[in-house]
Design an enzyme around this catalytic site. Structure first.
Site, PDB file in Angstrom:
ATOM      1  N   HIS A 135      35.144  34.231  -8.730  1.00  0.00           N
ATOM      2  CA  HIS A 135      34.619  35.609  -8.686  1.00  0.00           C
ATOM      3  C   HIS A 135      34.053  36.090 -10.017  1.00  0.00           C
ATOM      4  CE1 HIS A 135      36.132  36.070  -4.692  1.00  0.00           C
ATOM      5  NE2 HIS A 135      37.388  35.916  -5.051  1.00  0.00           N
ATOM      6  N   HIS A 174      37.527  33.873   0.198  1.00  0.00           N
ATOM      7  CA  HIS A 174      36.677  34.914  -0.381  1.00  0.00           C
ATOM      8  C   HIS A 174      35.336  34.337  -0.802  1.00  0.00           C
ATOM      9  CE1 HIS A 174      40.862  36.325  -1.181  1.00  0.00           C
ATOM     10  NE2 HIS A 174      40.352  37.479  -0.773  1.00  0.00           N
ATOM     11  N   ASP A 265      43.673  30.339   0.494  1.00  0.00           N
ATOM     12  CA  ASP A 265      43.892  31.590   1.203  1.00  0.00           C
ATOM     13  C   ASP A 265      43.149  31.574   2.540  1.00  0.00           C
ATOM     14  OD1 ASP A 265      41.455  31.606  -0.096  1.00  0.00           O
ATOM     15  OD2 ASP A 265      41.935  33.308  -1.399  1.00  0.00           O
TER      16      ASP A 265
HETATM   17  C1  X5A Z   1      40.539  33.764  -6.274  1.00  0.00           C
HETATM   18  C2  X5A Z   1      40.848  34.765  -5.202  1.00  0.00           C
HETATM   19  C3  X5A Z   1      40.962  37.025  -4.486  1.00  0.00           C
HETATM   20  C4  X5A Z   1      40.743  38.414  -4.931  1.00  0.00           C
HETATM   21  C5  X5A Z   1      41.120  39.389  -3.846  1.00  0.00           C
HETATM   22  C6  X5A Z   1      40.964  40.798  -4.286  1.00  0.00           C
HETATM   23  N1  X5A Z   1      40.661  36.050  -5.472  1.00  0.00           N
HETATM   24  N2  X5A Z   1      41.267  41.739  -3.265  1.00  0.00           N
HETATM   25  O1  X5A Z   1      41.280  34.375  -4.126  1.00  0.00           O
HETATM   26 ZN    ZN Z   2      40.324  33.713  -2.451  1.00  0.00          ZN
END
Ligand code: X5A
Ligand code: ZN
Length: 671
Positions: A135, A174, A265
């Site tokens: 990110h 994500h 995730d």
């Molecule tokens: C690397 C990663 C997630 C951020 C989530 C913020 N970041 N709501 O999985």
């Molecule tokens: Zn993530």
């Protein structure tokens, strides 16, 4: 050639120091739990331990601005209040006096991994790092990320090793917007990401994450976004996107290196992703990428917040990198309607850039936006009810079974070879003790008096039994008559408790098709024979204009047709038959052999005609798990072939849901 594992406890030494519900899931235990699981299962011991290093300023500046680096550099000296204040300018991220140090180690660990793979010290590897990276942007931290580990690694690899093309596969749930922004206009880095999107309602809520963002200028077509507009995506949804989008494009692109933004995730149980893919799906995702770039694959941890699901998924990934056979993929019941909509939109958005998608059946490209609006507004009560249902479900702890134990058979690859043919290194020459009762049965059944034939057939039957018992992984036999050997194996497999046999025929072997619609065998035959009518659900002739000699057409058929069929059929044995004069080059044959080992726990039995001696070496090497050589950039497949494949897929879609690439027009059910 081993697998590198890069980890350092130092990266557990920072944490959230204040209350922030958005950040509380990003904990040091993510790393300790993952590493401990690798140690406990003995996987860590089988890897080559590579030390971390700090990324240099020059490394970091490959992606980030000087101003940003200077700002982050000051964080170790900040008070708690100053850290909080500093954090506020970014979204969903926190700082700590030790995070700058850890961020340098995370990026440096990734570069150590790239160095180990690029210099040939290891074949592939995984880096367990914190903070994650995908990110973070040129001048901004975001989503727990400080420096963009994988983006830095891609630039570094290109610069240091002069490689031309890097593929980044981001299977984190994500969108790695930082990676996308970094390479948007760069055709040398192909970025693929699937991500929870929910029509832009899910974090980071960017239009830029939708399927229409395909890259800019020279980089148009080199950014692939697959938005998930519903939670609860399963193994089928993930595998169908691999088969119908990522793999065809990746093979056409032909990367020199594969980097994986390996976030977990996207697995079941994760509080962020709320998806339902099982941890063992990562064995398959990993395996499917391992024959690209000659096997040069670097997986780098990103997200993953359910500690159980996380460590299970990490172990599945590392065990696959080590070359252990993947577990059988369970209940692939086909993608859900929402996933099919996404798949359709992505393929349509990219068809102008990739020849593997170019001639696909007409895809309506006009009214995607209407579709969006319809979905956003028109769901009505039904949609509402479903949503509430999902939310209720997600607050409960969802239970899932522990992934089945995977084990390596004592003998990986057994070969049945005529006397004069040498057995390649690493394989075991296989002969069975000749039981006269069995020999006599075979003599009667196959009406042959040749002692050589009978010895071979009895060896084959013994081999099939040993695979069923997991005493042998896979095998290869050079036989005088492939058709006879094939019949013998199929008949024997049924008695040896193999429930389903996938038969893949390359070339024009005479295939007996009687009794093939009971589902005990699925026959897929590649040839250039005049297009025959499809012979039912379990007998599928694939007719290519130039047979198997056109690598592009063949690859397309393997990725978009054979793999989904194979995954959904879930055989306990794969019988791969090659006849002389098939026209298939060694490279494509090795790719096929390698890819098929994702099925049937790696139990593949290859049958080749005696004259194909020269192919024993390359085949054995693929069976041993050596990555197939890269096929190079693929040209456009023949229009006739693409159309034929498309017709075939359309005809089979009702029976084989994993072949679908588009949502049914009306009233599809959701799951
Ligand atoms: C690397 C990663 C997630 C951020 C989530 C913020 N970041 N709501 O999985
Ligand atoms: Zn993530």
């Amino acid at each position: 050639m081993g697998t590198a594992l890069i980890y350092d406890e130092e990266m557990t030494k920072y944490k959230l120091l204040w209350v922030d519900p958005a950040c509380k899931i990003e904990v040091p235990e993510r790393l300790t739990v993952s590493h401990e699981a690798l140690v406990k299962t003995g996987l860590a011991d089988r890897c080559v331990a590579v030390p971390v290093r700090e990324a240099t300023e020059a490394d970091i500046l490959l992606v980030h601005s000087e101003e940003y680096l200077e700002a982050v550099k000051k964080t170790p000296y900040m008070t708690l209040e100053e850290l909080k204040e500093f954090t506020l300018q970014y979204g969903d991220v926190y700082f700590h006096p030790n995070i700058y140090h850890c961020a340098k180690l995370a990026a440096g660990a990734t570069l150590q991994l790239v160095d180990s793979v690029m210099t040939g010290k290891v074949r592939n590897g995984m880096a367990l790092v914190r903070p994650p990276g995908h990110h973070s942007m040129r001048s901004a931290a975001s989503g727990f990320c400080v420096f963009n580990n994988v983006a830095i690694a891609a630039r570094y690899a290109k610069q240091k090793y002069g490689i031309k093309r890097v593929l980044i596969v981001d299977w984190d749930v994500h969108h790695g917007q930082g990676v996308q922004y970094c390479f948007e206009d760069d055709p040398s880095v192909l970025y693929f990401s699937w991500h929870r999107y929910e029509h832009q309602k899910y974090w980071p809520q960017l239009r830029d994450s939708d399927y229409g963002c395909v890259g800019k200028e020279k980089g148009a077509g080199f950014n692939i976004n697959v938005p998930w507009n519903k939670v609860g995506m399963k193994n089928s949804d993930y595998l169908s996107v691999f088969c119908h989008v990522l793999l065809p494009i990746a093979y056409e692109f032909s990367p020199d290196l594969v980097l994986v933004c390996a976030g977990f995730d996207s697995a079941i149980g994760d509080p962020e992703g709320e998806m339902r893919a099982s941890p063992d799906v990562f064995a398959h995702l990993t395996h499917l990428l391992m024959n690209l770039a000659g096997g040069k694959l670097c997986a780098v941890l990103e997200g993953g917040y359910n500690l159980t699901s996380l460590h299970q998924s990490v172990c599945q990934t590392v065990q696959t990198l080590l070359g252990d056979p993947a577990p059988r993929p369970a209940n692939l019941d086909g993608p859900c309607t929402s996933a099919l909509e996404s798949l359709h939109c992505v393929r349509a958005a990219h068809r102008q850039y990739w020849s593997c998608l170019k001639h696909a059946a007409e895809l309506p490209t006009s009214d995607f936006s209407t579709k969006r609006i319809k979905l956003d507004e028109g769901g009505g009560e039904e949609e509402e009810r479903q949503k509430t249902g999902e939310e209720e479900k997600s607050t409960e702890e969802e239970a899932w079974p522990e992934p089945p134990k995977r084990f390596t058979p004592p003998v990986s690859t057994a070969l049945v070879l005529p006397e004069g043919v040498a057995c390649p290194d690493g394989c075991k020459r296989f002969t069975s003790s000749e039981d006269p009762v069995i020999i006599n049965k075979l003599r009667e059944k196959f009406l042959t008096d040749s002692d050589d034939d009978l010895t071979t057939l009895s060896s084959l039957t013994a081999l099939v039994e040993k695979m069923e018992k997991n005493e042998i992984g896979n095998g290869l036999a050079l036989v005088r008559d492939v058709s006879m050997a094939m019949m013998c194996v199929v008949e024997h497999a049924a008695t040896a408790h193999h429930d389903r046999v996938l038969i893949v025929c390359v070339g024009d072997a005479v295939v007996q098709s009687q009794g093939t619609d009971d589902g005990k065998t699925l026959l897929v035959q590649f040839s250039n024979k005049e297009s025959e009518e499809q012979k039912g659900k379990f007998h599928i002739p694939v007719c290519l204009k130039k047979g198997c000699s056109d690598v592009s057409g063949f690859t397309q058929a393997v990725l978009g047709l054979l793999l989904p069929l194979g995954y959904q059929y879930d055989p306990s044995l794969v019988l791969l038959v090659r006849t002389p004069g098939s026209g298939l080059c060694d490279g494509a044959w090795q790719q096929l052999t390698g890819l098929l080992q994702g099925l049937a726990q790696g139990h593949t039995l290859v049958l080749m005609q005696e004259g194909e001696k020269a192919c024993v070496g390359p085949t054995a090497s693929s069976l041993l798990g050596v990555a197939a050589p890269s096929l190079g950039k693929l040209h456009a497949p023949l229009t006739e072939d693409v159309e034929a494949l498309e017709r075939l897929r359309l005809g089979l879609q009702a029976d084989w849901k994993l072949l679908r690439t588009t949502a049914p027009e009306t009233g599809g059910e959701e799951h």
